[in-house]
Design a protein around this motif. Structure first.
Motif, PDB file in Angstrom:
ATOM      1  N   TYR A 165      -6.744 -10.886   2.262  1.00  0.00           N
ATOM      2  CA  TYR A 165      -5.325 -11.075   2.558  1.00  0.00           C
ATOM      3  C   TYR A 165      -5.041 -10.441   3.916  1.00  0.00           C
ATOM      4  CZ  TYR A 165      -4.126 -12.173  -2.376  1.00  0.00           C
ATOM      5  OH  TYR A 165      -4.015 -12.733  -3.639  1.00  0.00           O
ATOM      6  N   LEU A 166      -4.830 -11.264   4.938  1.00  0.00           N
ATOM      7  CA  LEU A 166      -4.505 -10.745   6.257  1.00  0.00           C
ATOM      8  C   LEU A 166      -3.000 -10.553   6.398  1.00  0.00           C
ATOM      9  CD1 LEU A 166      -6.846 -13.035   8.380  1.00  0.00           C
ATOM     10  CD2 LEU A 166      -7.259 -10.658   7.692  1.00  0.00           C
ATOM     11  N   ALA A 167      -2.600  -9.426   6.942  1.00  0.00           N
ATOM     12  CA  ALA A 167      -1.182  -9.204   7.245  1.00  0.00           C
ATOM     13  C   ALA A 167      -0.827 -10.001   8.495  1.00  0.00           C
ATOM     14  CB  ALA A 167      -0.921  -7.721   7.474  1.00  0.00           C
ATOM     15  N   VAL A 168       0.322 -10.683   8.469  1.00  0.00           N
ATOM     16  CA  VAL A 168       0.808 -11.409   9.640  1.00  0.00           C
ATOM     17  C   VAL A 168       2.271 -11.060   9.866  1.00  0.00           C
ATOM     18  CG1 VAL A 168      -0.830 -13.292   9.313  1.00  0.00           C
ATOM     19  CG2 VAL A 168       1.461 -13.484   8.333  1.00  0.00           C
ATOM     20  N   SER A 169       2.709 -11.189  11.101  1.00  0.00           N
ATOM     21  CA  SER A 169       4.090 -10.839  11.440  1.00  0.00           C
ATOM     22  C   SER A 169       5.080 -11.874  10.911  1.00  0.00           C
ATOM     23  CB  SER A 169       4.235 -10.687  12.946  1.00  0.00           C
ATOM     24  OG  SER A 169       3.868 -11.903  13.605  1.00  0.00           O
ATOM     25  N   ASP A 170       4.686 -13.151  10.999  1.00  0.00           N
ATOM     26  CA  ASP A 170       5.523 -14.265  10.544  1.00  0.00           C
ATOM     27  C   ASP A 170       4.592 -15.465  10.391  1.00  0.00           C
ATOM     28  OD1 ASP A 170       7.160 -16.470  10.192  1.00  0.00           O
ATOM     29  OD2 ASP A 170       8.553 -15.934  11.792  1.00  0.00           O
ATOM     30  N   LEU A 171       4.405 -15.928   9.154  1.00  0.00           N
ATOM     31  CA  LEU A 171       3.440 -16.991   8.897  1.00  0.00           C
ATOM     32  C   LEU A 171       3.657 -18.203   9.791  1.00  0.00           C
ATOM     33  CD1 LEU A 171       1.101 -18.014   7.049  1.00  0.00           C
ATOM     34  CD2 LEU A 171       2.882 -19.082   5.647  1.00  0.00           C
ATOM     35  N   THR A 172       4.898 -18.571  10.055  1.00  0.00           N
ATOM     36  CA  THR A 172       5.167 -19.787  10.826  1.00  0.00           C
ATOM     37  C   THR A 172       4.750 -19.654  12.289  1.00  0.00           C
ATOM     38  OG1 THR A 172       7.449 -19.118  11.324  1.00  0.00           O
ATOM     39  CG2 THR A 172       7.077 -20.379   9.295  1.00  0.00           C
ATOM     40  N   GLN A 173       4.475 -18.426  12.744  1.00  0.00           N
ATOM     41  CA  GLN A 173       4.070 -18.219  14.131  1.00  0.00           C
ATOM     42  C   GLN A 173       2.554 -18.064  14.278  1.00  0.00           C
ATOM     43  OE1 GLN A 173       6.463 -18.487  16.558  1.00  0.00           O
ATOM     44  NE2 GLN A 173       7.675 -19.007  14.745  1.00  0.00           N
ATOM     45  N   VAL A 174       1.827 -18.061  13.156  1.00  0.00           N
ATOM     46  CA  VAL A 174       0.386 -17.837  13.165  1.00  0.00           C
ATOM     47  C   VAL A 174      -0.358 -19.116  13.538  1.00  0.00           C
ATOM     48  CG1 VAL A 174      -1.603 -17.372  11.648  1.00  0.00           C
ATOM     49  CG2 VAL A 174       0.422 -15.917  11.555  1.00  0.00           C
ATOM     50  N   ARG A 175      -1.461 -18.961  14.268  1.00  0.00           N
ATOM     51  CA  ARG A 175      -2.353 -20.059  14.595  1.00  0.00           C
ATOM     52  C   ARG A 175      -3.769 -19.653  14.190  1.00  0.00           C
ATOM     53  NH1 ARG A 175       2.206 -21.199  15.003  1.00  0.00           N
ATOM     54  NH2 ARG A 175       3.318 -22.045  16.810  1.00  0.00           N
ATOM     55  N   LEU A 176      -4.504 -20.579  13.579  1.00  0.00           N
ATOM     56  CA  LEU A 176      -5.884 -20.326  13.189  1.00  0.00           C
ATOM     57  C   LEU A 176      -6.764 -21.358  13.879  1.00  0.00           C
ATOM     58  CD1 LEU A 176      -7.804 -18.625  11.423  1.00  0.00           C
ATOM     59  CD2 LEU A 176      -7.468 -20.310   9.598  1.00  0.00           C
ATOM     60  N   GLU A 177      -7.677 -20.894  14.728  1.00  0.00           N
ATOM     61  CA  GLU A 177      -8.526 -21.775  15.520  1.00  0.00           C
ATOM     62  C   GLU A 177      -9.953 -21.792  14.977  1.00  0.00           C
ATOM     63  OE1 GLU A 177      -8.349 -20.374  19.515  1.00  0.00           O
ATOM     64  OE2 GLU A 177      -6.224 -20.852  19.762  1.00  0.00           O
ATOM     65  N   GLY A 178     -10.631 -22.929  15.113  1.00  0.00           N
ATOM     66  CA  GLY A 178     -12.043 -23.029  14.798  1.00  0.00           C
ATOM     67  C   GLY A 178     -12.388 -23.979  13.666  1.00  0.00           C
ATOM     68  N   LEU A 179     -11.400 -24.526  12.988  1.00  0.00           N
ATOM     69  CA  LEU A 179     -11.667 -25.365  11.821  1.00  0.00           C
ATOM     70  C   LEU A 179     -11.769 -26.857  12.136  1.00  0.00           C
ATOM     71  CD1 LEU A 179      -9.324 -23.606   9.242  1.00  0.00           C
ATOM     72  CD2 LEU A 179     -11.832 -23.595   9.227  1.00  0.00           C
ATOM     73  N   GLN A 180     -11.455 -27.251  13.355  1.00  0.00           N
ATOM     74  CA  GLN A 180     -11.494 -28.668  13.704  1.00  0.00           C
ATOM     75  C   GLN A 180     -12.892 -29.241  13.461  1.00  0.00           C
ATOM     76  OE1 GLN A 180     -10.631 -29.621  17.793  1.00  0.00           O
ATOM     77  NE2 GLN A 180      -9.840 -31.635  17.261  1.00  0.00           N
ATOM     78  N   GLY A 181     -12.939 -30.393  12.782  1.00  0.00           N
ATOM     79  CA  GLY A 181     -14.199 -31.051  12.479  1.00  0.00           C
ATOM     80  C   GLY A 181     -14.795 -30.675  11.137  1.00  0.00           C
ATOM     81  N   CYS A 182     -14.214 -29.684  10.458  1.00  0.00           N
ATOM     82  CA  CYS A 182     -14.717 -29.280   9.144  1.00  0.00           C
ATOM     83  C   CYS A 182     -14.115 -30.160   8.050  1.00  0.00           C
ATOM     84  CB  CYS A 182     -14.344 -27.824   8.852  1.00  0.00           C
ATOM     85  SG  CYS A 182     -15.166 -26.607   9.865  1.00  0.00           S
ATOM     86  N   ARG A 183     -14.931 -30.511   7.081  1.00  0.00           N
ATOM     87  CA  ARG A 183     -14.408 -31.180   5.891  1.00  0.00           C
ATOM     88  C   ARG A 183     -13.834 -30.127   4.950  1.00  0.00           C
ATOM     89  NH1 ARG A 183     -15.289 -36.313   5.087  1.00  0.00           N
ATOM     90  NH2 ARG A 183     -15.030 -36.129   2.849  1.00  0.00           N
ATOM     91  N   TYR A 184     -12.734 -30.484   4.298  1.00  0.00           N
ATOM     92  CA  TYR A 184     -12.135 -29.525   3.381  1.00  0.00           C
ATOM     93  C   TYR A 184     -11.629 -30.206   2.115  1.00  0.00           C
ATOM     94  CZ  TYR A 184      -7.476 -30.995   5.121  1.00  0.00           C
ATOM     95  OH  TYR A 184      -6.352 -31.711   5.485  1.00  0.00           O
TER      96      TYR A 184
END
Length: 291
Positions: A165-184
């Motif tokens: 569980y990562l703490a974030v300041s505001d979920l709507t402002q978070v960006r997660l990079e590196g998943l492009q091209g992965c099947r999910y």
């Protein structure tokens, strides 16, 4: 707790009514872990703030899982198996662990906790095992290594995850990079999909298992958090969203806005261990500065 090494006796406290140990590196970075579940509940890198989310309504006790921090998931993920007769997320996160070793080095401090099968675990899962969680802190970095060994006489399969569980300041402002091209696997909408976004944004409920996930980068305002894994082939990205969060007794209704689970996992291809064999998975989190 008379069996604690002398080097740890001053590090003992109580968190959520449970015995907890805080390890501190020479530079001041520190981590706090409960013996209940081998559950990491805090990580504060040198010169930075808290990086993990722990629900203010979290509870801990026999048979209870802690909401937040880093629960240890073993030997099944959720109720997906490989042994669906087990409790949800397996048996490790609700059992008492023991201290195995503690080492203070020049640039980091390390603690290893251990969980070994007993009559209670064998009543749920009839296998001999040794499970270790090694926590290492120093500078901007946290290393978590999960080690599993088959100490029994028959082979067994397992899934595993470090449900971070990562703490974030505001979920709507978070960006997660590196998943492009992965099947999910989308566990909200169903089906398998290919991720086509270079950076993920979040607006509410999400529950996805990404297969063959690479290194990731979390961007939260000026904060940059690198997430790298070895041995864990999958990554789970989860947030309950407002409706499911409001239904969780151990979360405040708005808690979903302050957290995002990004967890290394081994789900799609469970590990098989023959007697005497072992497996290890490493997860490294590190603050890497700002743009």
């Amino acid at each position: 707790m008379n069996d604690l090494p002398d080097s740890l006796k001053d590090s003992l406290s109580t968190v959520l009514g449970q015995p907890a140990l805080t390890i501190t590196a020479n530079d001041g970075s520190r981590a706090t872990v409960l013996l209940h579940g081998g559950h990491l509940v805090s990580w504060i890198p040198a010169g930075a703030g808290e990086q993990l989310y722990l629900s203010p309504r979290a509870v801990a006790g026999p048979g209870q899982a802690v909401r937040g921090g880093v629960p240890v998931i073993f030997p099944q993920f959720e109720q997906l198996g490989p042994d669906t007769s087990l409790p949800r997320h397996g048996l490790a996160r609700t059992r008492p662990w023991q201290v195995d070793s503690h080492h203070a080095r020049r640039d980091h401090t390390q603690l290893t906790l251990v969980l070994i099968d007993d009559a209670d675990t064998r009543a749920l899962w009839p296998h001999g095992f040794r499970l270790e969680l090694t926590i290492s802190v120093g500078g901007p970095r946290l290393d978590l290594e999960l080690y599993a060994e088959n100490t029994g006489e028959t082979p067994w399969d397992f899934a595993a995850a470090l449900h971070t569980y990562l703490a974030v300041s505001d979920l709507t402002q978070v960006r997660l990079e590196g998943l492009q091209g992965c099947r999910y696997q989308d566990r909200v909408l169903g089906g398998m999909t290919l991720e086509d976004h270079p950076e993920k944004r979040f607006h509410g409920e999400m529950d996805r298992i990404y297969h063959r996930a690479p290194d990731l980068l979390l961007r939260d305002g000026p904060r940059r958090l690198s997430l790298r894994s070895q041995g864990f082939e999958d990554a789970v990205v989860w947030n309950p969203g407002p409706e499911k969060c409001a239904a969780l007794k151990d979360m405040p209704p708005d808690g979903w806005q302050q957290m995002l689970c990004v967890e290394p996992a081994r789900i799609q291809s469970p590990v098989t261990l023959q007697p005497g064999e072992s497996w290890a998975g490493l997860h490294t989190l590190a603050l890497v500065g700002a743009d």
